[in-house]
Design an enzyme around this catalytic site. Structure first.
Site, short mmCIF file in Angstrom:
data_model
loop_
_atom_site.label_atom_id
_atom_site.label_comp_id
_atom_site.label_asym_id
_atom_site.label_seq_id
_atom_site.Cartn_x
_atom_site.Cartn_y
_atom_site.Cartn_z
N ILE A 154 35.82 56.60 38.80
CA ILE A 154 36.98 56.45 37.94
C ILE A 154 37.40 57.80 37.34
CG2 ILE A 154 37.88 55.34 35.84
CD1 ILE A 154 37.36 53.46 38.29
N THR A 205 34.23 50.69 31.21
CA THR A 205 34.28 49.28 30.83
C THR A 205 33.11 48.98 29.89
OG1 THR A 205 35.19 48.72 32.97
CG2 THR A 205 34.19 46.92 31.74
N LYS A 222 39.72 43.66 29.33
CA LYS A 222 39.19 44.23 30.57
C LYS A 222 38.11 43.34 31.19
CE LYS A 222 37.65 46.83 33.78
NZ LYS A 222 38.32 47.36 34.94
N HIS A 258 50.55 24.53 47.98
CA HIS A 258 51.00 23.99 46.70
C HIS A 258 51.48 25.16 45.84
CE1 HIS A 258 50.84 22.40 42.67
NE2 HIS A 258 50.68 21.18 43.14
N CYS A 276 31.95 46.14 39.31
CA CYS A 276 32.82 45.59 38.26
C CYS A 276 32.70 44.09 38.15
CB CYS A 276 34.26 45.95 38.56
SG CYS A 276 34.47 47.68 38.91
N LYS A 323 32.62 45.87 50.22
CA LYS A 323 33.84 45.27 50.77
C LYS A 323 34.42 46.20 51.82
CE LYS A 323 37.24 46.95 47.46
NZ LYS A 323 38.31 46.57 46.55
#
Ligand code: SAJ
Length: 407
Positions: free
Chosen positions: A10, A116, A201, A239, A255, A315
């Protein structure tokens, strides 16, 4: 001049962004090797657009140092892990950074905490520290909290375009910090108090954790009764007020898999759905292991060594392995004494971090009969035909070859 403290995932892009937009910046990190790397003109992790941003920041004169600077505004972006036993935030890096700032800062300096933190951390950990040194908050030092919202993989774009929140003790400081971030941030910047900013946050990441847990629970329910969870989600999402996320092998990253624990740790007995979601998401690597065993049995595979895990990062298309579901699976395998011969490959991980790790897709595929797709990197999406003769367990819904097994 501003001093950005902590040049990790960050702090670095934030410091570069400020510098690229004309703010005079010194980035400080206690890790000398990291500072040397940056000073040698190299970035320290891979991220879309980061190298270009780095070049722009360097041409604007950004400097990197392992020393804190004497200036009137600090941005603290150091890690805030959680204590695995108490589940509470470990604010020690933030505390240390604030202590170091106090050693060098002039009267009236502002400290903006970007890391955070759980709601109340600044009240409980930071204010007492400052007061203990005899500083008066609001006169000698001003405090603000400006949590980031950028997603790894799209950080540079999101830094510029996302809206953000700034918590401050009074409007004047809030507006001053807002004006600074407005140098690059084109999104709306909301000014509020510090505790609201802290809570907001954590709530954002908890919202996502709970929604992923819902998808994962559906996957388990559907598996138990032989229903197609993906088809059900696809139809339900038609929907207008339903938007179910995707099941997967678990929730990783620094996170979403961490922040909800802050609420569980601080509000035991109240944070119930939050705790259940965490447990569901944490159970997914074991669920994948069970699937592997079932599929091996079904295919009369006895040789565990012929199973290959594709993907080590948490990821797709990032090189970050923190809290990665694959690493959790490997740990679990070791506990059950069946991990010895499993083969692993990830195009984003150049160094050897686990046993039997491959660095070439073709060599990896040659050595396995079964492939477990754990991360949907573009590399494998673009090379699906190479899996044609394999037994495939796809935990990300990216492979549509006939006979592919799913969660
Ligand atoms: N995942 C699923 N199913 C989904 C979506 C994600 O299983 O439908 C998994 C991913 O594979 C990954 C994990 O969840 O393992 C988290 O990935 P992510 O891409 O959802 O989020 P992060 O952790 O990379 O970034 C999050 C973001 N927060 C939100 O979207 C609310 C980002 O905006 C924050 O800045 C970041 O956390 C942070 O630093 O707090």
């Amino acid at each position: 001049m501003i001093n950005v403290v902590g040049l990790g995932y960050i702090g670095l892009p934030t410091a570069l962004m400020f510098a690229a937009h004309g703010v005079e910046v010194v980035g400080t990190d206690y890790n000398k090797r990291l500072v040397d790397t940056l000073n040698a003109g190299k970035t320290t992790f891979e991220e879309d657009g980061l190298d270009e941003l780095f070049q722009r920041a360097v041409s604007q004169g950004i400097r990197f140092s392992h020393e804190y600077q004497s200036t009137d505004l600090y941005i603290v972006a150091v890690p805030t892990p959680y204590d695995k036993t108490s589940k509470k935030v470990d604010a020690s890096f933030v505390e240390k950074a604030v202590e170091n700032v106090m050693e060098v800062c002039p009267k009236g300096a502002t400290i903006v905490v970007e890391s955070t933190v759980s709601p109340g951390t600044i009240d409980k950990h930071v204010r007492p520290l400052i007061e203990a040194k005899g500083f008066v908050i609001g006169e000698d030092i001003h405090l603000a909290h400006a949590p980031e919202r950028i997603i790894p993989g799209n950080m540079v774009y999101e830094l510029k375009h996302n809206s953000r929140t700034i918590g401050a003790d009074n409007q004047e400081i809030g507006e001053k910090v807002k004006a600074l971030y407005s140098s690059f941030c084109e999104g709306e910047i909301v000014v509020t108090d510090i505790r609201t900013a802290e809570m907001t946050k954590v709530v954002e990441n908890t919202f996502r954790d709970i929604n992923i847990a819902f998808a994962n629970e559906l996957a388990k329910i559907c598996r138990s009764d032989n229903m197609d969870v993906y088809e059900i989600i696809r139809i339900a999402n038609k929907h207008p007020r339903v938007n179910i996320l995707s099941p997967g092998p678990g929730v990783g990253g620094h996170c979403i898999s961490v922040d909800p624990w802050f609420l569980v740790g601080d509000y035991p007995g109240l944070a119930n759905i939050i705790l259940s979601a965490r447990k569901i998401n944490d159970s997914m690597p074991d669920f994948v292991l069970e699937r592997i065993h079932d599929i091996m049995k079904e295919n009369q595979m006895t040789d565990v060594g012929k199973v290959g895990l594709y993907g080590l990062t948490y990821k797709e298309n990032v090189d970050d392995m923190r809290e990665s579901p694959t690493l959790q699976m490997l740990e679990s395998m070791e506990r059950h004494l069946c991990g010895g011969q499993i083969k692993v490959y990830d195009p984003y991980v150049a160094q050897d971090v686990v046993a039997n790790q491959y660095h070439d897709l073709d060599a990896f595929l040659q050595d396995v009969d079964m492939v477990v797709l754990l991360v949907g990197h573009d590399e494998i999406r673009d090379n699906m035909e190479k899996l044609q003769n394999k037994i495939i367990l796809d935990t990300r819904h990216i492979c549509f070859l006939e006979g592919t097994y799913r969660l």
